[in-house]
Design an enzyme around this catalytic site. Sequence first.
Site, short mmCIF file in Angstrom:
data_model
loop_
_atom_site.label_atom_id
_atom_site.label_comp_id
_atom_site.label_asym_id
_atom_site.label_seq_id
_atom_site.Cartn_x
_atom_site.Cartn_y
_atom_site.Cartn_z
N ASP A 1 63.72 11.85 15.29
CA ASP A 1 64.14 12.66 14.14
C ASP A 1 62.78 13.14 13.46
O ASP A 1 62.21 12.24 12.58
CB ASP A 1 65.03 12.18 13.32
CG ASP A 1 65.46 13.35 12.38
OD1 ASP A 1 64.99 14.30 12.07
OD2 ASP A 1 66.55 13.07 11.49
N LYS B 1 53.18 25.53 9.33
CA LYS B 1 52.49 25.27 10.53
C LYS B 1 50.99 25.29 10.54
O LYS B 1 50.39 24.61 11.34
CB LYS B 1 52.80 26.88 11.58
CG LYS B 1 54.52 26.58 12.02
CD LYS B 1 54.79 25.75 13.04
CE LYS B 1 54.13 25.74 14.23
NZ LYS B 1 54.64 24.53 14.99
N GLN C 1 63.31 25.89 23.27
CA GLN C 1 62.82 26.98 24.31
C GLN C 1 61.62 26.51 25.19
O GLN C 1 61.69 26.19 26.46
CB GLN C 1 62.41 28.23 23.73
CG GLN C 1 63.40 29.03 22.78
CD GLN C 1 62.79 30.53 22.33
OE1 GLN C 1 63.24 31.01 23.16
NE2 GLN C 1 62.40 30.35 21.45
N TYR D 1 57.20 29.38 6.43
CA TYR D 1 56.88 28.85 7.94
C TYR D 1 55.54 28.88 8.28
O TYR D 1 54.89 27.71 8.75
CB TYR D 1 57.85 29.50 8.91
CG TYR D 1 57.51 29.33 10.54
CD1 TYR D 1 58.13 28.25 11.07
CD2 TYR D 1 57.08 30.41 10.94
CE1 TYR D 1 57.77 28.10 12.30
CE2 TYR D 1 56.67 30.12 12.40
CZ TYR D 1 57.07 29.17 13.01
OH TYR D 1 56.87 28.49 14.62
N THR E 1 51.28 28.90 15.58
CA THR E 1 52.05 30.22 15.76
C THR E 1 51.06 31.31 15.19
O THR E 1 50.25 31.16 14.23
CB THR E 1 53.19 30.11 14.84
OG1 THR E 1 53.82 31.68 14.71
CG2 THR E 1 52.85 29.78 13.40
N ALA F 1 59.91 21.56 16.30
CA ALA F 1 59.34 22.12 15.15
C ALA F 1 60.52 22.74 14.38
O ALA F 1 61.72 22.84 14.95
CB ALA F 1 58.56 23.23 15.34
N1 LIG Z 1 59.97 30.88 18.71
C1 LIG Z 1 58.95 31.48 18.46
O1 LIG Z 1 58.86 32.82 18.47
C2 LIG Z 1 57.60 30.98 18.33
C3 LIG Z 1 56.36 31.60 17.94
C4 LIG Z 1 55.18 31.19 17.87
C5 LIG Z 1 55.07 29.65 17.91
N2 LIG Z 1 56.33 29.06 18.11
C6 LIG Z 1 56.05 27.62 18.20
O2 LIG Z 1 56.23 26.92 19.38
C7 LIG Z 1 56.82 25.83 19.45
C8 LIG Z 1 58.10 25.66 20.16
O3 LIG Z 1 58.90 26.58 19.82
P1 LIG Z 1 60.43 27.06 20.18
O4 LIG Z 1 60.56 28.55 20.38
O5 LIG Z 1 60.65 26.33 21.58
O6 LIG Z 1 61.33 26.56 19.18
P2 LIG Z 1 62.94 25.94 19.36
O7 LIG Z 1 63.42 26.68 20.46
O8 LIG Z 1 63.42 26.18 18.29
O9 LIG Z 1 62.76 24.52 19.33
C9 LIG Z 1 62.44 23.68 18.58
C10 LIG Z 1 62.70 22.23 18.93
O10 LIG Z 1 62.57 21.29 17.82
C11 LIG Z 1 63.66 20.54 17.63
N3 LIG Z 1 63.82 20.16 16.43
C12 LIG Z 1 64.09 20.77 15.10
N4 LIG Z 1 64.39 20.09 13.99
C13 LIG Z 1 63.91 18.72 14.52
C14 LIG Z 1 63.98 17.47 13.92
N5 LIG Z 1 63.98 17.34 12.64
N6 LIG Z 1 63.54 16.56 14.61
C15 LIG Z 1 63.31 16.58 16.02
N7 LIG Z 1 63.42 17.76 16.56
C16 LIG Z 1 63.63 18.76 15.84
C17 LIG Z 1 64.97 21.68 17.96
O11 LIG Z 1 66.14 20.66 18.01
P3 LIG Z 1 67.43 21.70 17.94
O12 LIG Z 1 67.52 22.78 18.88
O13 LIG Z 1 68.51 20.74 18.23
O14 LIG Z 1 67.66 22.20 16.37
C18 LIG Z 1 64.60 22.30 19.27
O15 LIG Z 1 64.55 21.22 20.32
C19 LIG Z 1 56.77 25.53 17.85
O16 LIG Z 1 55.82 24.59 17.70
C20 LIG Z 1 57.19 26.86 17.08
O17 LIG Z 1 56.32 26.81 15.79
C21 LIG Z 1 57.31 29.44 18.36
#
Ligand SMILES: NC(=O)c1ccc[n+]([C@@H]2O[C@H](COP(=O)([O-])OP(=O)(O)OC[C@H]3O[C@@H](n4cnc5c(N)ncnc54)[C@H](OP(=O)(O)O)[C@@H]3O)[C@@H](O)[C@H]2O)c1
Length: 295
Positions: free
Chosen positions: A35, A128, A11, A124, A100, A59
């Site tokens: 990876d 983090k 996202q 999780y 987070t 992540a």
């Molecule tokens: N989502 C939330 O509500 C939330 C809330 C607070 C903080 N955050 C933080 O904000 C940041 C961005 O989150 P987001 O919502 O954009 O997360 P997301 O949509 O789940 O995207 C995470 C990305 O990481 C990739 N990924 C997962 N496993 C991997 C691996 N082994 N090697 C390389 N890439 C990998 C995923 O690939 P695939 O799509 O192919 O799996 C995806 O592109 C993260 O640090 C997260 O912890 C998120």
Amino acid sequence: MKILLFGKNGQVGWELNRSLQPQGEVIALEYDVADFSKPESLREIVQSIKPDVIVNAAAYTAVDKAEEEESLALTINTVAPGVLAEEALKIKALLIHYSTDYIFDGTKKGPYDETDAPNPINAYGRTKLEGEQVIQSSGCDYLIFRTSWVYASRAHNFLLTILKLAKEREELSIVADQIGSPTSARLIAETTALCLQQALREKQKGVFSSDLYHLTTSANTSWHGFTKEIVDVTSKTLDQHLKIKDIKAIPTTDYPTPASRPMNSQLRCTKLENTFDVKMPDWKIALELCIEELA
Ligand SMILES: NC(=O)c1ccc[n+]([C@@H]2O[C@H](COP(=O)([O-])OP(=O)(O)OC[C@H]3O[C@@H](n4cnc5c(N)ncnc54)[C@H](OP(=O)(O)O)[C@@H]3O)[C@@H](O)[C@H]2O)c1
């Protein structure tokens, strides 16, 4: 200026790949070439590109699954960012990383400050938090942004799930006692780009200081309030028939999940606003903009 972006299909990563374009050459990588479950492999990638800035939007974000896969989550959320920090230090690159609200236990009354003690209540959150700490102790130049309740007009998230369910069902039961600030991936990316500009100017002048900031929308709601607003705005904005008639408010105890969630996820963003001269908008404004984009 070379910017190496990890997690480009997530996202936040997807939006960053757009927002960072005016700042230089963006080399955006995904899973297939970078990876994070093989952290040592990231060293060669960083050293072959030698970026000025590394932005880590990759992540392990499957909060409930992390309860069973904590070791994998730890590798992706702690060990891999630690490797990026070590490599950033070697080439004097700036590392931008995201964390987070789930590093807090949610028991505080009112918004959390950066100085409040973390106390994660799920796997999780633990991974983090350790990710933050490994970067902070690495000696590299970094910016860490803690955000919350992220959604976007694509990928998998609460907004798109509710829109789907609202077309299929007349009634939904949604948790009303967890409080937080829904934050669009676009806002995170655009704010990151602004902060990066200032950080690079400061680095050039030798006055940059690494730090951690809260980055969310302002004001707050519950998942139930968020759902009602999604449905209201969508009914007014999108030319789509929604079947939904009743959105029931339920307590967390009526919606058990493998991972516990903090009851209070509010993050105060004053430090970010004052340091970077930005103003975080109300969550309702960011939501309207995202739904208009879907239209
Ligand atoms: N989502 C939330 O509500 C939330 C809330 C607070 C903080 N955050 C933080 O904000 C940041 C961005 O989150 P987001 O919502 O954009 O997360 P997301 O949509 O789940 O995207 C995470 C990305 O990481 C990739 N990924 C997962 N496993 C991997 C691996 N082994 N090697 C390389 N890439 C990998 C995923 O690939 P695939 O799509 O192919 O799996 C995806 O592109 C993260 O640090 C997260 O912890 C998120």
